[in-house]
Design an enzyme around this catalytic site. Structure first.
Site, PDB file in Angstrom:
ATOM      1  N   PHE A 157     -17.842   2.507   1.617  1.00  0.00           N
ATOM      2  CA  PHE A 157     -16.493   2.714   2.776  1.00  0.00           C
ATOM      3  C   PHE A 157     -14.839   1.986   1.740  1.00  0.00           C
ATOM      4  O   PHE A 157     -15.427   1.666   0.790  1.00  0.00           O
ATOM      5  CB  PHE A 157     -16.693   1.181   3.117  1.00  0.00           C
ATOM      6  N   LYS A 178     -11.777 -31.895  -5.337  1.00  0.00           N
ATOM      7  CA  LYS A 178     -10.655 -30.981  -5.039  1.00  0.00           C
ATOM      8  C   LYS A 178      -9.003 -30.804  -5.226  1.00  0.00           C
ATOM      9  O   LYS A 178      -9.179 -31.941  -6.494  1.00  0.00           O
ATOM     10  CB  LYS A 178      -9.710 -31.395  -3.542  1.00  0.00           C
ATOM     11  N   LYS A 211     -12.837   7.660  -5.809  1.00  0.00           N
ATOM     12  CA  LYS A 211     -14.447   6.476  -4.941  1.00  0.00           C
ATOM     13  C   LYS A 211     -15.163   6.986  -5.584  1.00  0.00           C
ATOM     14  O   LYS A 211     -16.417   6.399  -5.879  1.00  0.00           O
ATOM     15  CB  LYS A 211     -13.730   5.697  -3.825  1.00  0.00           C
ATOM     16  N   LYS A 263     -17.732   6.376  -8.458  1.00  0.00           N
ATOM     17  CA  LYS A 263     -18.920   5.483  -7.979  1.00  0.00           C
ATOM     18  C   LYS A 263     -20.195   6.238  -8.070  1.00  0.00           C
ATOM     19  O   LYS A 263     -21.318   5.870  -7.371  1.00  0.00           O
ATOM     20  CB  LYS A 263     -18.549   4.276  -6.767  1.00  0.00           C
ATOM     21  N   ASP A 270     -12.762  -8.123  -5.309  1.00  0.00           N
ATOM     22  CA  ASP A 270     -12.894  -7.444  -6.504  1.00  0.00           C
ATOM     23  C   ASP A 270     -12.331  -8.702  -7.600  1.00  0.00           C
ATOM     24  O   ASP A 270     -12.850  -8.419  -8.900  1.00  0.00           O
ATOM     25  CB  ASP A 270     -11.498  -6.292  -6.725  1.00  0.00           C
ATOM     26  N   ASN A 272     -10.933 -12.358   2.966  1.00  0.00           N
ATOM     27  CA  ASN A 272     -10.261 -10.965   3.279  1.00  0.00           C
ATOM     28  C   ASN A 272     -10.705 -11.185   4.861  1.00  0.00           C
ATOM     29  O   ASN A 272     -11.683 -11.727   5.193  1.00  0.00           O
ATOM     30  CB  ASN A 272     -10.435  -9.213   2.550  1.00  0.00           C
TER      31      ASN A 272
HETATM   32  N1  CTP Z   1     -17.414  -2.540  -3.447  1.00  0.00           N
HETATM   33  C1  CTP Z   1     -18.242  -3.456  -4.472  1.00  0.00           C
HETATM   34  N2  CTP Z   1     -18.329  -4.151  -4.999  1.00  0.00           N
HETATM   35  C2  CTP Z   1     -16.921  -4.635  -5.409  1.00  0.00           C
HETATM   36  C3  CTP Z   1     -16.032  -3.910  -4.995  1.00  0.00           C
HETATM   37  C4  CTP Z   1     -15.923  -3.269  -3.506  1.00  0.00           C
HETATM   38  O1  CTP Z   1     -19.989  -2.861  -3.834  1.00  0.00           O
HETATM   39  N3  CTP Z   1     -16.926  -5.762  -6.283  1.00  0.00           N
HETATM   40  C5  CTP Z   1     -17.839  -1.849  -2.078  1.00  0.00           C
HETATM   41  C6  CTP Z   1     -17.338  -1.881  -1.134  1.00  0.00           C
HETATM   42  O2  CTP Z   1     -18.183  -2.193  -0.373  1.00  0.00           O
HETATM   43  C7  CTP Z   1     -16.739  -0.652  -0.645  1.00  0.00           C
HETATM   44  C8  CTP Z   1     -16.415   0.321  -1.936  1.00  0.00           C
HETATM   45  O3  CTP Z   1     -16.341   0.011  -2.714  1.00  0.00           O
HETATM   46  O4  CTP Z   1     -18.028  -0.069  -0.309  1.00  0.00           O
HETATM   47  C9  CTP Z   1     -15.083   0.434  -1.729  1.00  0.00           C
HETATM   48  O5  CTP Z   1     -14.368  -0.855  -2.074  1.00  0.00           O
HETATM   49  P1  CTP Z   1     -12.299  -1.212  -1.660  1.00  0.00           P
HETATM   50  O6  CTP Z   1     -12.844  -2.278  -2.662  1.00  0.00           O
HETATM   51  O7  CTP Z   1     -11.438  -0.490  -1.902  1.00  0.00           O
HETATM   52  O8  CTP Z   1     -12.880   0.001  -3.635  1.00  0.00           O
HETATM   53  P2  CTP Z   1     -12.355  -0.310  -5.114  1.00  0.00           P
HETATM   54  O9  CTP Z   1     -13.167   0.675  -6.363  1.00  0.00           O
HETATM   55  O10 CTP Z   1     -12.608  -1.807  -5.202  1.00  0.00           O
HETATM   56  O11 CTP Z   1     -10.154   0.318  -4.961  1.00  0.00           O
HETATM   57  P3  CTP Z   1      -9.553  -0.615  -4.741  1.00  0.00           P
HETATM   58  O12 CTP Z   1      -9.701  -1.824  -4.812  1.00  0.00           O
HETATM   59  O13 CTP Z   1      -8.754   0.133  -5.785  1.00  0.00           O
HETATM   60  O14 CTP Z   1      -9.428   0.315  -3.573  1.00  0.00           O
END
Ligand code: CTP
Length: 409
Positions: free
Chosen positions: A323, A288, A337, A341, A278, A209
């Protein structure tokens, strides 16, 4: 950042003296009151007028200069100094200070200072490695001076080796670490995650990302300046590793999960600023992948949610801050969240707001806890980091949470 602080810069006879002009300028830009003291030999390398122009203060060279009142100058400067840095520090001046010799403006003033003193040696490698110089540096350390290891590289004398004065940016970091912040986080263990993760599809490609890591690095830097013991678990970024912070480099979400969870128990505060993938490719091709006609479907599987794991394993007194970067319903999504969490705070920002989000030097965030939402205006990521940590420290103080082991309030 340094308003109201007085910095004394000692400059001795070394070709590296020209670099100290940049340091003086950087300190002045941060609103420090900068006073430069030079040895007679230093004047052969850089003109005092350079420092006088940059700092707006008279550059002090010799105790017998009749143009200023020496006795008042050196003692009053020594009294009001918040930090002294001698950069470059020659073998001669290191030796003099180590043995209590005070025979010019620089050495007499340093002798009269009670504040922290930092020394950045710069000299030829053979001189630096000379056991007498090495012993003298140990003596300085014994008396509480901080001696910065010189860089290794090509030296002005043509040799390559240790003895190069570190760049002004690094010297500035040492000064900031010393005087920029009150040490209100002393005794606290803080873990910060930053940057993106990379999830390989084959030896050439990966999913990632736009995170640059700037927000997490700013938080780690601020916590270290406030005296915390900081571990930064960082995905791949182009940023320089922060000084005074233990950095653990990882690439994938799985590696971040392992690095964070094995260190989680001893942390007082965990701030998860990283943009963790995610999903990752379900299978990673060892060769490759060659292109073929038609479409390609990449099968993805979920990664572990590190923050959710931390929320499930939170020990009493531990503060967990996540975050959330959103493109719609910022507060609603972030609040979800926070609850899901089991977080103490979530810092939310919107990719749709000017000045917030990936890559830039500013951010616009809202700090959300169970009972409140506090929005900060557009400010630098470093200022944002300070405000976030201020709020976390306030909440902890209100809940009467102390530090690790013996440092509990
Ligand atoms: N985070 C994490 N581990 C993951 C994904 C996210 O620890 N596998 C943490 C990020 O570091 C951040 C928070 O979760 O502090 C929010 O991340 P985000 O990806 O926006 O939240 P999600 O719960 O994955 O929700 P969505 O993708 O549906 O917005």
């Amino acid at each position: 950042m340094l308003k109201g602080k007085t910095v004394l810069l000692g400059v001795t006879g070394s070709i590296a003296a020209y670099k100290t002009a940049s340091l003086a300028s950087a300190l002045k830009k941060l609103h420090a009151d900068v006073h430069v003291l030079m040895t007679q030999n230093a004047v052969n390398f850089i003109n005092p007028i350079t420092f006088e122009t940059l700092t707006g203060n008279k550059c002090l060279v010799d105790t017998f200069d009749r143009n200023f009142e020496y006795s008042v100058e050196h003692v009053s400067l020594a009294k009001k100094a918040d930090v002294v840095m001698i950069a470059p520090a020659s073998a001669n001046v290191i030796g003099k200070i180590a043995h209590g010799i005070a025979d010019d403006m620089l050495t007499t003033t340093v002798m009269a200072c009670r504040c922290r003193k930092i020394v950045a040696p710069a000299m030829n490698t053979n001189m630096f490695e000379n056991p007498i110089v090495q012993d003298n540096m140990k003596i300085l350390e014994k008396y509480g001076y901080e001696v910065i290891s010189p860089a290794v590289g090509y030296l002005a004398c043509g040799d390559t080796g240790a003895g190069k004065m570190p760049e002004p940016e690094l010297l500035l970091e040492y000064i900031l670490q010393e005087i920029a912040c009150e040490k209100d986080m002393q005794g606290l263990n803080v873990l910060v995650t930053a940057g993106p993760t990379q999830e390989a599809a084959d030896p050439v490609r990966y999913l990632t990302n736009h995170s640059t890591g700037k927000m997490g690095y700013a938080i780690a830097t601020v916590c270290a300046r406030r005296g915390a013991s900081v571990t930064l678990v960082s995905g791949p970024t182009a940023l320089k590793k922060p000084q005074f912070v233990r950095t653990v480099e990882i690439t994938t979400a799985k590696e971040m999960f392992e690095a964070v969870t094995e260190r989680a128990a001893e942390q007082d505060i965990i701030v998860k600023a990283a943009a963790v993938a995610d999903y990752r490719p379900k299978s990673v091709s060892s060769e490759k992948m060659k292109k073929k006609d038609g479409e390609l479907t990449l099968e993805l599987e979920r990664t572990d949610d590190i923050l959710a794991w931390l929320g499930g394993h939170k020990r009493p007194g531990q503060f967990l801050c996540g975050f959330a970067m959103e493109t719609q319903d910022l507060i609603g999504n972030a609040r979800q969240k926070l609850q899901k969490k089991n977080l103490d705070m979530i810092v939310a920002n919107s990719l749709r707001v000017e000045g917030a989000g990936f890559g830039g030097d500013t951010n616009v965030v809202t700090m959300i806890t169970e009972n409140e939402e506090l929005s900060l205006g557009k400010m630098s990521k470093e200022e944002t980091a300070s405000k976030i940590m201020d709020r976390i420290m306030d909440i902890r103080a209100a809940e009467d949470i102390g530090g690790s082991e013996n440092n509990r309030i």
